[in-house]
Design a protein around this motif. Structure first.
Motif, PDB file in Angstrom:
ATOM      1  N   HIS A 102      39.728  40.950 -40.855  1.00  0.00           N
ATOM      2  CA  HIS A 102      40.851  40.766 -39.242  1.00  0.00           C
ATOM      3  C   HIS A 102      41.844  40.552 -39.126  1.00  0.00           C
ATOM      4  O   HIS A 102      42.037  40.311 -40.484  1.00  0.00           O
ATOM      5  N   HIS A 157      46.835  35.838 -38.444  1.00  0.00           N
ATOM      6  CA  HIS A 157      46.982  36.088 -39.473  1.00  0.00           C
ATOM      7  C   HIS A 157      46.455  36.810 -39.469  1.00  0.00           C
ATOM      8  O   HIS A 157      45.554  37.749 -38.719  1.00  0.00           O
ATOM      9  N   SER A 159      43.519  39.069 -42.367  1.00  0.00           N
ATOM     10  CA  SER A 159      42.350  38.583 -43.495  1.00  0.00           C
ATOM     11  C   SER A 159      41.541  39.599 -44.015  1.00  0.00           C
ATOM     12  O   SER A 159      41.722  40.677 -43.843  1.00  0.00           O
ATOM     13  N   HIS A 190      34.271  28.776 -42.545  1.00  0.00           N
ATOM     14  CA  HIS A 190      34.040  28.078 -41.258  1.00  0.00           C
ATOM     15  C   HIS A 190      33.130  28.693 -40.667  1.00  0.00           C
ATOM     16  O   HIS A 190      31.818  28.701 -41.688  1.00  0.00           O
ATOM     17  N   TYR A 199      43.660  30.026 -46.874  1.00  0.00           N
ATOM     18  CA  TYR A 199      44.959  30.977 -45.880  1.00  0.00           C
ATOM     19  C   TYR A 199      46.205  30.173 -47.221  1.00  0.00           C
ATOM     20  O   TYR A 199      46.733  29.109 -47.113  1.00  0.00           O
ATOM     21  N   GLU A 209      44.704  35.522 -44.996  1.00  0.00           N
ATOM     22  CA  GLU A 209      43.714  34.820 -45.529  1.00  0.00           C
ATOM     23  C   GLU A 209      42.769  35.408 -46.356  1.00  0.00           C
ATOM     24  O   GLU A 209      42.701  36.815 -46.617  1.00  0.00           O
TER      25      GLU A 209
HETATM   26 FE   LIG Z   1      40.785  34.327 -40.647  1.00  0.00          FE
END
Ligand SMILES: [Fe+2]
Length: 261
Positions: A102, A157, A159, A190, A199, A209
């Motif tokens: 993502h 960010h 990932s 998460h 991260y 990440e």
């Molecule tokens: Fe993330």
């Protein structure tokens, strides 16, 4: 689902060589022409030189040309012109990410950016953070794009999926051994998406990440969308997020740069 994955992320950075070296160490294979590759997804990160870091392009894979036409007509109804690009759809050793999972985008127009991906391109909403965030998916992964309200448009960010929590730990250990300043936040889990995470800060200031074990939403499964309040969706366990994760240190510079562009 007609959309099925993120195919690539193009990040503009002011320090190309340094950032490319970082992502080689992160585990991506440098193809020598600005592109870096994952184990399963191939060429998925492109770095290009710009004065201040910014998101240049996000490519999304579709099944066929009809999917592009449908996305184009939905975007047209939103008043957005469309020029879609039909992108193709161990315990030892270095950690090599399997795929781009993502990308998180900070936006000054949360409603319009969310509508672009959800109502225009056809992403589905998985969860929301009230007035602040939209977790959107174009695959069976819980989210492929997270749109976040921000004072400036910027790439928060990217990932990258690794096999398991052990690979996250080993990857973090290797990345931080000689560069503790790269640490941003982790190890934790998460709440939204329920993936394990760690991260890091790349040399351009963009976060990257490692993740594993994200929630899957099969197409035939009924998903109950939640709207989280405040930071409740952020993490189930782990250290609390540092202020620099919530408000990156270069916000002021990015805002000054965006005004001068
Ligand atoms: Fe993330």
């Amino acid at each position: 689902m007609a959309l099925h994955q993120l195919t690539s992320f193009t990040l503009g950075v002011p320090n190309l060589a340094e950032t490319a070296a970082y992502y080689r160490e992160f585990g991506l294979a440098d193809e020598g022409d600005g592109w870096l590759a994952t184990r399963d997804g191939g060429r998925q990160l492109r770095l290009v030189p710009v004065p201040a870091r910014r998101l240049i392009e996000l490519r999304i894979g579709v099944d066929d040309a009809d999917d592009l036409d449908r996305a184009a007509s939905r975007l047209h109804r939103l008043g957005i012109g469309a020029a879609a690009d039909p992108a193709a759809g161990t315990l030892t050793g270095p950690v090599i990410p399997r795929k781009l999972g993502h990308v998180v985008i900070g936006t000054t127009d949360f409603d319009a950016t969310t509508a672009f991906f959800r109502d225009g391109l056809g992403f589905q909403a998985s969860d929301y953070v009230k007035d602040v965030g939209a977790f959107l998916r174009c695959s069976v992964d819980h989210h492929n794009v997270l749109v976040l309200r921000a004072p400036v448009v910027f790439p928060r960010h990217s990932s990258w999926q690794v096999d398991d929590i052990d690979e996250i730990g080993r990857g973090a250990h290797a990345l931080l051994a000689e560069h503790p300043e790269r640490h941003v936040w982790g190890l934790g889990r998460h709440h939204a998406g329920s993936n394990f995470f760690y991260y890091f800060r790349d040399p351009s200031g963009t976060f990257s990440e490692y993740y594993s074990d994200v929630d899957c939403v099969p197409e035939d499964q009924i998903w109950t969308l939640e709207t989280f309040e405040g930071a409740r969706g952020l993490f189930s366990w782990g250290p609390p997020p540092p202020p620099s994760f919530l408000h990156p240190d270069d916000h002021a510079d990015l805002m000054a740069g965006s005004h001068s562009r």
